[in-house]
Design an enzyme around this catalytic site. Sequence first.
Site, PDB file in Angstrom:
ATOM      1  N   ASP A   8      11.617  -9.300   4.862  1.00 20.83           N
ATOM      2  CA  ASP A   8      12.210  -8.187   4.085  1.00 20.83           C
ATOM      3  C   ASP A   8      12.522  -7.176   5.185  1.00 20.83           C
ATOM      4  OD1 ASP A   8      12.366  -7.172   1.041  1.00 20.83           O
ATOM      5  OD2 ASP A   8      12.478  -5.728   2.481  1.00 20.83           O
ATOM      6  N   ILE A   9      13.806  -6.549   5.075  1.00 19.66           N
ATOM      7  CA  ILE A   9      14.281  -5.576   6.087  1.00 19.66           C
ATOM      8  C   ILE A   9      13.359  -4.143   5.892  1.00 19.66           C
ATOM      9  CG2 ILE A   9      15.697  -4.360   4.624  1.00 19.66           C
ATOM     10  CD1 ILE A   9      17.522  -4.604   7.107  1.00 19.66           C
ATOM     11  N   ASN A  26      12.502  -9.789  -9.170  1.00 22.59           N
ATOM     12  CA  ASN A  26      12.965  -8.686  -9.909  1.00 22.59           C
ATOM     13  C   ASN A  26      14.244  -8.780 -10.413  1.00 22.59           C
ATOM     14  OD1 ASN A  26      10.804  -6.567  -9.303  1.00 22.59           O
ATOM     15  ND2 ASN A  26      11.993  -6.300  -7.179  1.00 22.59           N
ATOM     16  N   GLY A  63      14.387  -2.957 -10.898  1.00 23.03           N
ATOM     17  CA  GLY A  63      14.800  -2.382  -9.568  1.00 23.03           C
ATOM     18  C   GLY A  63      15.671  -3.418  -8.600  1.00 23.03           C
ATOM     19  N   SER A 102      18.261  -5.172  -6.471  1.00 21.43           N
ATOM     20  CA  SER A 102      19.180  -4.453  -5.570  1.00 21.43           C
ATOM     21  C   SER A 102      20.167  -5.402  -5.071  1.00 21.43           C
ATOM     22  CB  SER A 102      18.549  -3.483  -4.835  1.00 21.43           C
ATOM     23  OG  SER A 102      17.686  -4.276  -3.961  1.00 21.43           O
ATOM     24  N   HIS A 110      16.011 -13.922  -5.429  1.00 20.58           N
ATOM     25  CA  HIS A 110      15.067 -13.990  -4.455  1.00 20.58           C
ATOM     26  C   HIS A 110      13.476 -13.851  -4.861  1.00 20.58           C
ATOM     27  CE1 HIS A 110      16.923  -9.962  -4.773  1.00 20.58           C
ATOM     28  NE2 HIS A 110      15.793  -9.632  -4.625  1.00 20.58           N
ATOM     29  N   HIS A 156      10.113 -12.595  -3.717  1.00 27.10           N
ATOM     30  CA  HIS A 156       9.290 -11.618  -2.822  1.00 27.10           C
ATOM     31  C   HIS A 156       7.891 -12.206  -2.723  1.00 27.10           C
ATOM     32  CE1 HIS A 156      11.840  -7.945  -3.021  1.00 27.10           C
ATOM     33  NE2 HIS A 156      12.001  -8.325  -4.123  1.00 27.10           N
TER      34      HIS A 156
HETATM   35  P1  DGP Z   1      15.087  -6.449  -4.965  1.00 26.23           P
HETATM   36  O1  DGP Z   1      14.775  -4.991  -5.011  1.00 26.23           O
HETATM   37  O2  DGP Z   1      14.189  -7.197  -5.650  1.00 26.23           O
HETATM   38  O3  DGP Z   1      16.636  -6.822  -5.121  1.00 26.23           O
HETATM   39  O4  DGP Z   1      14.917  -6.687  -3.433  1.00 26.23           O
HETATM   40  C1  DGP Z   1      16.030  -6.772  -2.507  1.00 26.23           C
HETATM   41  C2  DGP Z   1      14.982  -6.799  -1.100  1.00 26.23           C
HETATM   42  O5  DGP Z   1      16.121  -6.966  -0.144  1.00 26.23           O
HETATM   43  C3  DGP Z   1      14.494  -5.510  -0.821  1.00 26.23           C
HETATM   44  O6  DGP Z   1      13.150  -5.563  -0.501  1.00 26.23           O
HETATM   45  C4  DGP Z   1      15.171  -5.104   0.673  1.00 26.23           C
HETATM   46  C5  DGP Z   1      15.816  -6.617   1.111  1.00 26.23           C
HETATM   47  N1  DGP Z   1      16.986  -6.500   1.787  1.00 26.23           N
HETATM   48  C6  DGP Z   1      18.120  -5.773   1.396  1.00 26.23           C
HETATM   49  N2  DGP Z   1      19.284  -6.003   2.376  1.00 26.23           N
HETATM   50  C7  DGP Z   1      18.580  -6.666   3.542  1.00 26.23           C
HETATM   51  C8  DGP Z   1      19.326  -7.383   4.487  1.00 26.23           C
HETATM   52  O7  DGP Z   1      20.238  -7.041   4.955  1.00 26.23           O
HETATM   53  N3  DGP Z   1      18.173  -7.905   5.222  1.00 26.23           N
HETATM   54  C9  DGP Z   1      16.817  -8.303   4.971  1.00 26.23           C
HETATM   55  N4  DGP Z   1      15.991  -9.096   5.643  1.00 26.23           N
HETATM   56  N5  DGP Z   1      16.364  -7.992   3.710  1.00 26.23           N
HETATM   57  C10 DGP Z   1      17.268  -7.038   3.050  1.00 26.23           C
END
Ligand code: DGP
Length: 114
Positions: free
Chosen positions: A30-31, A87, A93, A95, A100, A102
């Site tokens: 995760d970023i 999520n 939340g 996004s 996905h 986590h």
């Molecule tokens: P959610 O809130 O459950 O939709 O989680 C989305 C997750 O995705 C959040 O924890 C940050 C991650 N994320 C968003 N953009 C990127 C990206 O470009 N690269 C990576 N590695 N993770 C990302």
Amino acid sequence: MADTIFAKIIAKQIPATIVYEDEQALAFRDIGPKAPVHILVIPKKEIARIADATAADEALLGRLLTVANEVARNEGIDKSGYRLVINNGKDAGESVPHLHVHLLGGRALTWPPG
Ligand code: DGP
């Protein structure tokens, strides 16, 4: 083809730290990690969110969980413990509209989440 950031990661159009990949699934860091280990396990198939999965996706959904277990073992958190979170929708939340899971671990996690 959906134009999400995760579709671009699957297509290798944007970089990610990939820790697992097979024909059906991809796992990458995760970023914005919320724990020492924070990895996202995603299907390559475009499913926007868990609410959009159907009975035809059952094997794939199971695969995501066993991939998460395998990644947790590889990360060395299988004995200490880890949490899998999906999520779904605004109040949760969500996004990124590509399903996905986590995988969080590497520290004691509080419950319930806020
Ligand atoms: P959610 O809130 O459950 O939709 O989680 C989305 C997750 O995705 C959040 O924890 C940050 C991650 N994320 C968003 N953009 C990127 C990206 O470009 N690269 C990576 N590695 N993770 C990302």
